[in-house]
Design a protein around this motif. Structure first.
Motif: not given
Length: 632
Positions: A381-386, A404-405
């Motif tokens: 949820x909070x790994x937007x830079x993955x 993976x949204x």
């Protein structure tokens, strides 16, 4: 006057253009490089030689005062040669030397006073020889020495005062020797030391106070030894330390507070140690650390606050710990700058939904080669830079369709080698894969593991029709009974009693929306009646879906009901039925062969009879002709 001026300008060049010795290359700037079949110091112009390199020669002995004529010689290198003997006064008469390199020769012994005149020497490299011992007087006069390399020799012990006079030493390399222990005051006079390399020895313990007074030390390399324990507070006197390597030792535990008071540490390696546990109070305040290596250990879990004081950590390698089965929920609580996290080749079977919730800068996550069966839908949820995620070779059976949204910049996802269970619950992730094929590096290898009928079928190609979503599927249990499941339908209150009774009689479980949709008057049967409120595909009457084995199935449609019979794949009854089937099959084959043979024999008899009949007819015709002729 003009001619005299030009002559003065050209004199140095005339002097430098003197003949260069055989097998040597002379540079106008004062360097000479000689190689090959040379057995002694070549005759060189002492007034123009500043740097002498003797590489891969046959020089075996350095004689007394060999370099006295070279009053301007500053740097001398004799490497990769057969040099094995140095006479006691070999370097006498050359006090101006600044750098001496005698690497990769066959030297084993140095006379105690051989460097007694080299007070200005700054660099001494004696690595890759056969030195077994070092006299405490050898470096006595080298008050200006800043670099000393004794690596790759056979040194097994050192006197406590061997480095006593090296107050300006900055770099000391003792790697790849045979040192078993170190005097606790061996380095106490090296107040300016910045790099100490003790790797690849046979050290078993480190004495308390070994690194006292090394307040300027930046690099400490202790890897590839046999260190089994370290005393408490061993590294506390090293406030300037940047790199500390303790990898590839025999540490089973580490004292509490061992890594306190290391505020400037940027890299720490502890891998390849048989560590079984770590204390909660192990790491002190490390605001500058960027790399941590903790792999190939025997750890089964980790203290939740292990990385709490490492807010600037960028790369964490926590892999190849084959006993690591769980990770605390808050383990990565305080790593806002972490960019790479490797958890591959562990023994993890589940992850907490909040485990990565504070890794806002994470770009690379390696979770491959674990035993994960699924992942929580909100774990990223909070790994937007993955950008890169590796999940290959786990035990993944399902993944939520929206897992993976939140990974909006994901570029490289690996999913191969998992045990995907391709029933209706897989459709969410299958549709996501179908919509994002460019993100998956191993798309063609992401295939169903079960049921058997869909094995090796690509997830991206799955459809609702193939999975029979919304259609009843018959699943065979170990007892030979049938479980009828409608994944998209909900169980109503009206059916619960009927389903329960059915389960008691036939060990089955079925969910239907009406009370009249299932009955089991006799053991081993399941009935589904038309008009029961269930929209059943007519193909169901001709197709039975087998999920768990090749049981024998027979179905009949009669008077608005579908009758299903099953025979278990194992047991006496199954064996009897299979034997009966084989007997009937063999009997059929025998009857067919017998019939064919009978037809063949019958055809042959008819052919013979026909031939005989034709002969009789011919004889009758002949008699009639003859009789006609007589009458005529």
């Amino acid at each position: 006057m003009w001619f005299g001026f030009v002559l003065l300008q050209l004199l140095p060049q005339f002097a430098l253009s003197a003949p260069c010795p055989y097998r040597c290359v002379c540079d106008i700037r004062g360097s000479v490089k000689c190689t090959g079949d040379i057995t002694d110091i070549p005759p060189l112009d002492p007034s123009t030689t500043f740097l002498l390199l003797l590489n891969d020669t046959n020089i075996k002995i350095l004689k007394d005062r060999s370099f006295q004529p070279f009053s301007l010689l500053l740097r001398l290198m004799i490497t990769h040669s057969t040099l094995d003997t140095i006479q006691p006064e070999a370097f006498h008469g050359a006090p101006q030397l600044r750098s001496l390199k005698l690497s990769s020769n066959a030297l084993s012994v140095f006379p105690a006073k051989v460097f007694s005149e080299q007070s200005d020497l700054e660099q001494l490299q004696l690595d890759n020889n056969q030195i077994a011992s070092v006299s405490s007087e050898l470096f006595e006069a080298m008050v200006n020495l800043t670099e000393l390399n004794l690596s790759k020799n056979r040194i097994s012990r050192l006197d406590a005062d061997v480095f006593r006079g090296l107050n300006n030493l900055i770099y000391l390399n003792l790697a790849d020797n045979q040192l078993r222990n170190l005097p606790n005051n061996l380095f106490h006079n090296l107040l300016q030391l910045k790099s100490l390399v003790l790797s690849s020895n046979q050290l078993e313990t480190l004495e308390k106070g070994s690194f006292d007074h090394l307040s300027n030390l930046l690099v400490l390399m202790l890897q590839k030894n046999h260190i089994q324990q370290i005393p408490p507070r061993l590294f506390w006197p090293l406030p300037s330390l940047l790199t500390l390597s303790m990898s590839a030792n025999q540490l089973q535990d580490i004292p509490a507070e061992t890594f306190y008071y290391l505020p400037k540490l940027t890299k720490l390696t502890l891998y390849k140690n048989p560590l079984t546990s770590l204390p909660y109070h192990l790491m002190g305040h490390m605001p500058r650390i960027q790399e941590l290596y903790l792999y190939e250990t025997n750890l089964s879990t980790l203290p939740w606050n292990l990385f709490a004081n490492m807010t600037n950590l960028k790369a964490l390698n926590l892999h190849f710990n084959n006993k690591l089965t769980s990770l605390p929920k808050n383990l990565f609580c305080c790593l806002p700058n972490l960019k790479k996290l490797s958890l591959k080749n562990n023994n993890l079977d589940e992850l907490d939904p909040e485990l990565f919730s504070n890794l806002g800068s994470l770009q690379v996550l390696m979770l491959n080669e674990n035993k994960l069966e699924s992942l929580p839908s909100a774990i990223f949820r909070n790994t937007s830079r993955l950008e890169k995620l590796d999940l290959n070779h786990n035990h993944l059976r399902y993944l939520p369709g929206d897992v993976f949204v939140h990974a909006r910049v994901l570029k490289d996802l690996s999913l191969r080698g998992n045990k995907w269970n391709c029933d209706c619950s897989i459709m969410g992730i299958a549709e996501w894969i179908r919509g994002n094929p460019n993100l998956i590096s191993d798309l063609d290898e992401v295939t169903c593991y079960e049921p058997y009928r869909l094995k090796n079928h690509q997830l991206q190609m799955l459809t609702h029709e193939e999975l029979l979503c919304g259609v009843f599927q018959t699943t065979f249990m170990a007892t030979g009974a049938i479980t009828t499941v409608a994944p998209t339908l909900q169980t109503s209150t009206a059916t619960s009693t009927t389903a329960t009774n059915t389960a008691k009689e036939t060990t089955t479980a079925a969910t239907f929306p009406t009370s009249t949709s299932i009955r089991s008057p006799t053991t081993g049967h399941i009935y589904v009646k038309q008009g029961s409120g269930i929209d059943i595909d007519p193909a169901f009457y001709d197709t039975i879906v087998l999920d768990n084995g090749p049981e024998i199935v027979h179905n009949n449609y009669y008077n608005g009901w579908v009758y299903l019979w099953t025979v278990p794949s194992t047991g006496t009854y199954s064996g009897f039925m299979m034997a009966l089937y084989i007997v009937l099959l063999v009997s059929g084959v025998v009857l067919i062969v017998a019939s064919l043979y009978t037809l063949y024999r019958l055809h042959k008899v008819i052919w013979v009879l026909g031939k005989v009949s034709m002969g009789d007819n011919q004889r009758v015709m002949v008699r009639r002709v003859r009789s006609f002729k007589v009458k005529f």
